[in-house]
Write a protein that holds these residues in place. Sequence first.
Motif, PDB file in Angstrom:
ATOM      1  N   SER A  19      10.417  11.595  11.370  1.00 48.23           N
ATOM      2  CA  SER A  19      11.467  11.704  10.359  1.00 48.23           C
ATOM      3  C   SER A  19      12.811  11.284  10.923  1.00 48.23           C
ATOM      4  N   VAL A  20      13.006  11.425  12.227  1.00 46.89           N
ATOM      5  CA  VAL A  20      14.231  10.972  12.864  1.00 46.89           C
ATOM      6  C   VAL A  20      14.251   9.451  12.929  1.00 46.89           C
ATOM      7  N   ALA A  21      13.106   8.851  13.183  1.00 47.71           N
ATOM      8  CA  ALA A  21      13.022   7.395  13.333  1.00 47.71           C
ATOM      9  C   ALA A  21      13.157   6.663  12.006  1.00 47.71           C
ATOM     10  N   HIS A  22      12.772   7.273  10.915  1.00 47.57           N
ATOM     11  CA  HIS A  22      12.806   6.631   9.596  1.00 47.57           C
ATOM     12  C   HIS A  22      13.771   7.378   8.690  1.00 47.57           C
ATOM     13  N   GLY A  23      14.513   6.637   7.883  1.00 47.09           N
ATOM     14  CA  GLY A  23      15.426   7.250   6.934  1.00 47.09           C
ATOM     15  C   GLY A  23      14.666   8.022   5.876  1.00 47.09           C
ATOM     16  N   GLN A  24      15.287   9.058   5.348  1.00 50.39           N
ATOM     17  CA  GLN A  24      14.671   9.841   4.286  1.00 50.39           C
ATOM     18  C   GLN A  24      15.529   9.730   3.043  1.00 50.39           C
ATOM     19  N   ASP A  25      14.916   9.610   1.888  1.00 48.06           N
ATOM     20  CA  ASP A  25      15.642   9.549   0.636  1.00 48.06           C
ATOM     21  C   ASP A  25      15.584  10.872  -0.101  1.00 48.06           C
ATOM     22  N   SER A  26      14.786  11.804   0.382  1.00 41.69           N
ATOM     23  CA  SER A  26      14.651  13.125  -0.202  1.00 41.69           C
ATOM     24  C   SER A  26      14.396  14.102   0.933  1.00 41.69           C
ATOM     25  N   PRO A  27      15.052  15.258   0.910  1.00 39.60           N
ATOM     26  CA  PRO A  27      14.799  16.214   1.992  1.00 39.60           C
ATOM     27  C   PRO A  27      13.362  16.726   2.012  1.00 39.60           C
ATOM     28  N   ALA A  28      12.642  16.593   0.893  1.00 35.50           N
ATOM     29  CA  ALA A  28      11.254  17.062   0.821  1.00 35.50           C
ATOM     30  C   ALA A  28      10.273  16.059   1.416  1.00 35.50           C
ATOM     31  N   ARG A  29      10.677  14.780   1.560  1.00 40.52           N
ATOM     32  CA  ARG A  29       9.770  13.711   1.996  1.00 40.52           C
ATOM     33  C   ARG A  29      10.025  13.335   3.447  1.00 40.52           C
ATOM     34  N   VAL A  30       8.951  13.310   4.231  1.00 40.52           N
ATOM     35  CA  VAL A  30       9.015  12.850   5.609  1.00 40.52           C
ATOM     36  C   VAL A  30       8.154  11.594   5.715  1.00 40.52           C
ATOM     37  N   GLU A  31       8.800  10.494   6.030  1.00 39.21           N
ATOM     38  CA  GLU A  31       8.069   9.228   6.159  1.00 39.21           C
ATOM     39  C   GLU A  31       7.295   9.218   7.478  1.00 39.21           C
ATOM     40  N   LEU A  32       6.017   8.853   7.391  1.00 39.39           N
ATOM     41  CA  LEU A  32       5.165   8.815   8.578  1.00 39.39           C
ATOM     42  C   LEU A  32       5.076   7.409   9.169  1.00 39.39           C
ATOM     43  N   LYS A  33       4.799   6.418   8.330  1.00 44.11           N
ATOM     44  CA  LYS A  33       4.636   5.031   8.776  1.00 44.11           C
ATOM     45  C   LYS A  33       5.111   4.086   7.690  1.00 44.11           C
ATOM     46  N   ARG A  34       5.572   2.914   8.118  1.00 45.55           N
ATOM     47  CA  ARG A  34       5.977   1.843   7.197  1.00 45.55           C
ATOM     48  C   ARG A  34       5.612   0.527   7.874  1.00 45.55           C
ATOM     49  N   THR A  35       4.945  -0.354   7.107  1.00 44.99           N
ATOM     50  CA  THR A  35       4.564  -1.665   7.646  1.00 44.99           C
ATOM     51  C   THR A  35       4.447  -2.667   6.512  1.00 44.99           C
ATOM     52  N   ASP A  36       4.578  -3.942   6.862  1.00 47.52           N
ATOM     53  CA  ASP A  36       4.357  -4.988   5.859  1.00 47.52           C
ATOM     54  C   ASP A  36       2.895  -4.993   5.453  1.00 47.52           C
ATOM     55  N   LEU A  37       2.637  -5.262   4.181  1.00 46.77           N
ATOM     56  CA  LEU A  37       1.275  -5.436   3.708  1.00 46.77           C
ATOM     57  C   LEU A  37       0.761  -6.750   4.280  1.00 46.77           C
ATOM     58  N   THR A  38      -0.387  -6.733   4.895  1.00 51.82           N
ATOM     59  CA  THR A  38      -0.960  -7.925   5.499  1.00 51.82           C
ATOM     60  C   THR A  38      -1.058  -9.057   4.483  1.00 51.82           C
ATOM     61  N   GLY A  39      -0.582 -10.238   4.886  1.00 55.23           N
ATOM     62  CA  GLY A  39      -0.685 -11.415   4.031  1.00 55.23           C
ATOM     63  C   GLY A  39       0.538 -11.669   3.170  1.00 55.23           C
ATOM     64  N   THR A  40       1.520 -10.771   3.220  1.00 57.76           N
ATOM     65  CA  THR A  40       2.740 -10.974   2.434  1.00 57.76           C
ATOM     66  C   THR A  40       3.930 -10.380   3.171  1.00 57.76           C
ATOM     67  N   GLN A  41       5.082 -10.951   2.948  1.00 58.79           N
ATOM     68  CA  GLN A  41       6.300 -10.395   3.532  1.00 58.79           C
ATOM     69  C   GLN A  41       7.173  -9.747   2.459  1.00 58.79           C
ATOM     70  N   GLU A  42       6.700  -9.740   1.220  1.00 57.31           N
ATOM     71  CA  GLU A  42       7.461  -9.162   0.113  1.00 57.31           C
ATOM     72  C   GLU A  42       7.031  -7.745  -0.235  1.00 57.31           C
ATOM     73  N   THR A  43       5.933  -7.274   0.339  1.00 53.83           N
ATOM     74  CA  THR A  43       5.381  -5.963  -0.006  1.00 53.83           C
ATOM     75  C   THR A  43       5.192  -5.144   1.261  1.00 53.83           C
ATOM     76  N   GLU A  44       5.462  -3.839   1.166  1.00 56.19           N
ATOM     77  CA  GLU A  44       5.250  -2.956   2.309  1.00 56.19           C
ATOM     78  C   GLU A  44       4.460  -1.722   1.900  1.00 56.19           C
ATOM     79  N   VAL A  45       3.853  -1.098   2.900  1.00 55.13           N
ATOM     80  CA  VAL A  45       3.057   0.109   2.715  1.00 55.13           C
ATOM     81  C   VAL A  45       3.787   1.241   3.431  1.00 55.13           C
ATOM     82  N   ILE A  46       3.984   2.354   2.717  1.00 54.04           N
ATOM     83  CA  ILE A  46       4.720   3.494   3.262  1.00 54.04           C
ATOM     84  C   ILE A  46       3.882   4.751   3.078  1.00 54.04           C
TER      85      ILE A  46
END
Length: 131
Positions: A19-46
């Motif tokens: 949660s320190v490494a990734h920004g949070q948009d809600s205090p209830a949400r902790v982001e675990l991982k974020r990466t580009d969707l394979t095969g595209t640079q316009e979509t990501e998986v969070i």
Amino acid sequence: MTKYFLMTSLCFATIAATSVAHGQDSPARVELKRTDLTGTQETEVISSISEYQPGDELPRHSHHGVEMLYVVQGAMIQFPGKDPAMLSTGTALMNLRDVPHAGFKIVGDKSLKLFTVHVVDKGKPLYEMVK
């Protein structure tokens, strides 16, 4: 029991560290991982974990992509003007692109814990609030 406690502690320590490494948009949400969707640079998986306490409200919103969620710990929820209902542990849901959802309050004495995966347009906000 000790093995379960150790695994749970490790899981929460990992969540707190990321949660320190990734920004949070809600205090209830902790982001675990974020990466580009394979095969595209316009979509990501969070992937994220969220915990909402009794009395918290999840405002009505939509996403620029698909949201998949799994209820890790169920709780009673209530939509405005409706009777309370149980969102049960083990429930899996999918919210489609730009389709408004949520808009309820956590009622009762248990918190609601969700594991979510968003496949969304990169560079856009994760949430779009709906009135």
